[in-house]
Design a protein around this motif. Structure first.
Motif, PDB file in Angstrom:
ATOM      1  N   ASP A  72      70.184  42.364  14.101  1.00  0.00           N
ATOM      2  CA  ASP A  72      71.485  42.334  13.422  1.00  0.00           C
ATOM      3  C   ASP A  72      72.592  42.864  14.327  1.00  0.00           C
ATOM      4  OD1 ASP A  72      70.337  41.309  11.123  1.00  0.00           O
ATOM      5  OD2 ASP A  72      69.899  43.306  10.313  1.00  0.00           O
ATOM      6  N   SER A  73      72.258  43.861  15.152  1.00  0.00           N
ATOM      7  CA  SER A  73      73.267  44.427  16.054  1.00  0.00           C
ATOM      8  C   SER A  73      73.602  43.480  17.207  1.00  0.00           C
ATOM      9  CB  SER A  73      72.763  45.767  16.614  1.00  0.00           C
ATOM     10  OG  SER A  73      71.590  45.577  17.389  1.00  0.00           O
ATOM     11  N   LEU A  74      72.668  42.561  17.518  1.00  0.00           N
ATOM     12  CA  LEU A  74      72.903  41.607  18.609  1.00  0.00           C
ATOM     13  C   LEU A  74      73.659  40.362  18.154  1.00  0.00           C
ATOM     14  CD1 LEU A  74      69.405  41.702  20.383  1.00  0.00           C
ATOM     15  CD2 LEU A  74      71.525  42.762  21.181  1.00  0.00           C
ATOM     16  N   SER A  75      73.649  40.118  16.852  1.00  0.00           N
ATOM     17  CA  SER A  75      74.288  38.897  16.347  1.00  0.00           C
ATOM     18  C   SER A  75      75.809  39.048  16.301  1.00  0.00           C
ATOM     19  CB  SER A  75      73.766  38.567  14.942  1.00  0.00           C
ATOM     20  OG  SER A  75      74.118  39.597  14.031  1.00  0.00           O
ATOM     21  N   ILE A  76      76.491  37.896  16.257  1.00  0.00           N
ATOM     22  CA  ILE A  76      77.955  37.887  16.169  1.00  0.00           C
ATOM     23  C   ILE A  76      78.369  37.125  14.910  1.00  0.00           C
ATOM     24  CG2 ILE A  76      78.328  38.072  18.650  1.00  0.00           C
ATOM     25  CD1 ILE A  76      78.658  35.080  18.789  1.00  0.00           C
ATOM     26  N   THR A  77      79.596  37.393  14.449  1.00  0.00           N
ATOM     27  CA  THR A  77      80.090  36.752  13.231  1.00  0.00           C
ATOM     28  C   THR A  77      80.353  35.265  13.484  1.00  0.00           C
ATOM     29  OG1 THR A  77      81.152  38.816  12.591  1.00  0.00           O
ATOM     30  CG2 THR A  77      81.851  36.818  11.436  1.00  0.00           C
ATOM     31  N   LYS A  78      79.887  34.423  12.569  1.00  0.00           N
ATOM     32  CA  LYS A  78      80.098  32.984  12.701  1.00  0.00           C
ATOM     33  C   LYS A  78      81.507  32.624  12.240  1.00  0.00           C
ATOM     34  CE  LYS A  78      75.265  31.553  12.185  1.00  0.00           C
ATOM     35  NZ  LYS A  78      74.325  30.648  11.477  1.00  0.00           N
ATOM     36  N   THR A  79      82.309  32.168  13.198  1.00  0.00           N
ATOM     37  CA  THR A  79      83.692  31.781  12.889  1.00  0.00           C
ATOM     38  C   THR A  79      83.906  30.287  13.091  1.00  0.00           C
ATOM     39  OG1 THR A  79      84.339  32.287  15.171  1.00  0.00           O
ATOM     40  CG2 THR A  79      84.570  34.057  13.547  1.00  0.00           C
ATOM     41  N   TRP A  80      82.842  29.549  13.319  1.00  0.00           N
ATOM     42  CA  TRP A  80      82.937  28.119  13.592  1.00  0.00           C
ATOM     43  C   TRP A  80      82.436  27.306  12.409  1.00  0.00           C
ATOM     44  CZ3 TRP A  80      80.029  31.644  16.401  1.00  0.00           C
ATOM     45  CH2 TRP A  80      78.661  31.668  16.102  1.00  0.00           C
ATOM     46  N   GLN A  81      82.782  26.047  12.395  1.00  0.00           N
ATOM     47  CA  GLN A  81      82.354  25.157  11.317  1.00  0.00           C
ATOM     48  C   GLN A  81      80.875  24.793  11.475  1.00  0.00           C
ATOM     49  OE1 GLN A  81      85.020  21.803  10.594  1.00  0.00           O
ATOM     50  NE2 GLN A  81      86.618  22.820  11.815  1.00  0.00           N
ATOM     51  N   THR A  82      80.235  24.561  10.334  1.00  0.00           N
ATOM     52  CA  THR A  82      78.808  24.215  10.351  1.00  0.00           C
ATOM     53  C   THR A  82      78.559  22.913  11.106  1.00  0.00           C
ATOM     54  OG1 THR A  82      78.492  25.320   8.219  1.00  0.00           O
ATOM     55  CG2 THR A  82      76.774  23.788   8.929  1.00  0.00           C
ATOM     56  N   LYS A  83      79.478  21.961  10.950  1.00  0.00           N
ATOM     57  CA  LYS A  83      79.285  20.668  11.625  1.00  0.00           C
ATOM     58  C   LYS A  83      79.354  20.824  13.141  1.00  0.00           C
ATOM     59  CE  LYS A  83      84.126  19.097  11.431  1.00  0.00           C
ATOM     60  NZ  LYS A  83      85.028  18.002  10.987  1.00  0.00           N
ATOM     61  N   HIS A  84      80.176  21.770  13.617  1.00  0.00           N
ATOM     62  CA  HIS A  84      80.250  22.026  15.049  1.00  0.00           C
ATOM     63  C   HIS A  84      78.949  22.644  15.557  1.00  0.00           C
ATOM     64  CE1 HIS A  84      84.956  22.103  15.136  1.00  0.00           C
ATOM     65  NE2 HIS A  84      84.446  20.893  14.964  1.00  0.00           N
ATOM     66  N   GLU A  85      78.365  23.499  14.745  1.00  0.00           N
ATOM     67  CA  GLU A  85      77.082  24.097  15.118  1.00  0.00           C
ATOM     68  C   GLU A  85      75.997  23.024  15.220  1.00  0.00           C
ATOM     69  OE1 GLU A  85      73.885  27.379  13.363  1.00  0.00           O
ATOM     70  OE2 GLU A  85      75.990  27.459  12.779  1.00  0.00           O
ATOM     71  N   ILE A  86      76.001  22.081  14.290  1.00  0.00           N
ATOM     72  CA  ILE A  86      75.020  20.993  14.312  1.00  0.00           C
ATOM     73  C   ILE A  86      75.218  20.123  15.553  1.00  0.00           C
ATOM     74  CG2 ILE A  86      74.267  18.887  13.137  1.00  0.00           C
ATOM     75  CD1 ILE A  86      74.979  20.286  10.486  1.00  0.00           C
ATOM     76  N   ILE A  87      76.492  19.810  15.857  1.00  0.00           N
ATOM     77  CA  ILE A  87      76.789  18.966  17.027  1.00  0.00           C
ATOM     78  C   ILE A  87      76.312  19.636  18.312  1.00  0.00           C
ATOM     79  CG2 ILE A  87      78.663  18.051  18.448  1.00  0.00           C
ATOM     80  CD1 ILE A  87      80.224  17.569  15.832  1.00  0.00           C
ATOM     81  N   VAL A  88      76.610  20.924  18.455  1.00  0.00           N
ATOM     82  CA  VAL A  88      76.253  21.631  19.685  1.00  0.00           C
ATOM     83  C   VAL A  88      74.738  21.809  19.812  1.00  0.00           C
ATOM     84  CG1 VAL A  88      76.418  23.832  20.916  1.00  0.00           C
ATOM     85  CG2 VAL A  88      78.465  22.815  19.909  1.00  0.00           C
ATOM     86  N   LEU A  89      74.096  22.295  18.743  1.00  0.00           N
ATOM     87  CA  LEU A  89      72.677  22.644  18.831  1.00  0.00           C
ATOM     88  C   LEU A  89      71.740  21.451  18.703  1.00  0.00           C
ATOM     89  CD1 LEU A  89      72.532  25.988  16.797  1.00  0.00           C
ATOM     90  CD2 LEU A  89      72.725  25.655  19.266  1.00  0.00           C
ATOM     91  N   LYS A  90      72.175  20.401  18.009  1.00  0.00           N
ATOM     92  CA  LYS A  90      71.285  19.251  17.791  1.00  0.00           C
ATOM     93  C   LYS A  90      71.564  18.080  18.734  1.00  0.00           C
ATOM     94  CE  LYS A  90      69.190  21.071  14.192  1.00  0.00           C
ATOM     95  NZ  LYS A  90      67.748  21.432  14.234  1.00  0.00           N
ATOM     96  N   SER A  91      72.729  18.073  19.359  1.00  0.00           N
ATOM     97  CA  SER A  91      73.073  16.929  20.201  1.00  0.00           C
ATOM     98  C   SER A  91      73.471  17.327  21.623  1.00  0.00           C
ATOM     99  CB  SER A  91      74.223  16.131  19.560  1.00  0.00           C
ATOM    100  OG  SER A  91      74.606  15.049  20.379  1.00  0.00           O
ATOM    101  N   ARG A  92      74.488  18.173  21.747  1.00  0.00           N
ATOM    102  CA  ARG A  92      75.031  18.441  23.086  1.00  0.00           C
ATOM    103  C   ARG A  92      74.112  19.309  23.947  1.00  0.00           C
ATOM    104  NH1 ARG A  92      81.539  19.371  22.071  1.00  0.00           N
ATOM    105  NH2 ARG A  92      81.942  17.329  21.111  1.00  0.00           N
ATOM    106  N   ILE A  93      73.622  20.414  23.404  1.00  0.00           N
ATOM    107  CA  ILE A  93      72.744  21.282  24.201  1.00  0.00           C
ATOM    108  C   ILE A  93      71.442  20.573  24.578  1.00  0.00           C
ATOM    109  CG2 ILE A  93      71.321  23.382  24.141  1.00  0.00           C
ATOM    110  CD1 ILE A  93      74.182  23.941  24.790  1.00  0.00           C
TER     111      ILE A  93
END
Length: 361
Positions: A72-93
């Motif tokens: 929990d101390s290593l995590s950061i607050t999510k300030t991005w849209q869910t669709k952007h997370e899907i695009i980055v983690l499922k397609s671009r990366i």
């Protein structure tokens, strides 16, 4: 002795610099695409993806560590849209990682080929490995076989065929091996073209043959990554043998190197990583030609440094080429093989002219 130490330090400094550059290129290129996502946001999404993936894996196998409050101390607050997370983690990366893996595979295989054959024009594309893997992959797509396995088998069979054609007595002259690879590669390319012609979904196959990362997935990354990384590590173990062979085969035998065994071993491992790369990307030429030659100029011929330098540089180069292929004619994705050929073909001509001047000097 001092010169050797300086060379080693220079090589290690280059490796450190290239590793940092690879991380920066990976993160920055994850921000490239039709969706407007900044590099900083892509970096944060990537960080959280790695963090959550590591935590979930540890929770499954080592619950006491995976469920620790430290996460929990290593995590950061999510300030991005869910669709952007899907695009980055499922397609671009996955796409960037896949391009990096293929670039590493082709450049390392090319480095091994050039060191083994003592010829700067040797690479998996020219020696016939890529053509064999392409034929296997085309056949797999036509009849429904396992793509990676079939590409690897055909790549190995191709290099064994080239090796036996080139054999003179108990030895294999390197020039003959190179010429046989070119001939066999051309022959197999004709069969590949025939399979493409009779395939009902030939448009998809033709686009694949041009080299592309248009349909990335973590499954492709996992399957090809295991084969590529394992093959590269095993090739690294023969760095010393390749260094000794640069002194001449007679000198290498005197120092205890089993020349013919090393040739077979290196060729099979180069076939393994080439087959794994071609299966997920199609034919991407000239990476194994350009990168080892340039890195050899920068860090020298010592394969202990040259191998990892070529690996990382190949990853960076192909990631950048893939990025160019995505932005040159938006929103279309050009096959990345077109971009590498634009760089590689002139470079190959340069090598030919340089070799001709050496011969006739």
């Amino acid at each position: 002795m001092d010169n050797m130490i300086d060379t080693t330090r220079h090589g290690r400094s280059m490796l450190a610099l290239l590793t940092v550059l690879l991380v920066l290129v990976t993160v920055s290129n994850a921000a490239v695409g039709s969706a407007d996502i900044s590099a900083f946001t892509a970096a944060k999404i990537t960080y959280m993806g790695i963090l959550e993936g590591t935590q979930n894996t540890l929770s499954r196998f080592v619950p006491s560590v995976g469920q620790s409050p430290v996460w929990d101390s290593l995590s950061i607050t999510k300030t991005w849209q869910t669709k952007h997370e899907i695009i980055v983690l499922k397609s671009r990366i996955p796409r960037v990682v896949l391009a990096g893996l293929v670039g590493a595979a082709l450049s390392t295989a090319g480095c091994a080929m050039q060191g083994l054959l003592k010829n700067p024009m040797a690479d998996p594309y020219i020696i016939g490995m890529s053509s064999g893997a392409s034929l296997g992959a085309s056949l797999a797509m036509l009849v429904g076989l396992h793509l990676q396995a079939t590409a690897f088998v055909f790549s190995v069979l191709t290099i064994l065929l080239v090796y036996n054609i080139s054999k003179v007595g108990r030895s294999v002259p390197t020039d003959t091996l190179l010429l046989a690879g070119i001939a066999v590669g051309s022959f197999l390319s004709a069969f590949t073209s025939f399979l493409v012609y009779i395939n009902e979904s030939r448009d998809h196959v033709i686009f694949w043959m041009m080299g592309s990362f248009a349909n990335p997935s973590w499954e492709k990354v996992g399957v090809s990554g295991i084969m590529i990384i394992a093959g590269i590590i095993l090739l690294y173990r023969h760095a010393w043998s390749l260094n000794v062979m640069l002194l001449g085969e007679e000198q290498a035998q005197y120092l205890g190197v089993n020349i013919e065994w090393v040739k077979k071993y290196v060729l099979v491992l180069a076939s393994l990583i080439t087959g794994a790369a071609v299966a997920v990307s199609g034919i991407i030429g000239f990476v194994g030609l350009i990168i080892p030659h340039i890195t050899r100029i920068i860090v020298g011929p010592d394969h202990r440094i040259l191998f990892p330098t070529s690996t990382i540089t190949g990853s960076i180069f192909l990631i950048l080429c893939d990025t160019i292929s995505r932005i040159i004619i938006p929103p279309e994705n050009l096959p990345v093989g077109i971009i590498t050929a634009m760089f590689g073909a002139p470079f190959f001509i340069y090598l030919l002219r340089k070799r001709r001047k050496t011969i006739y000097a």
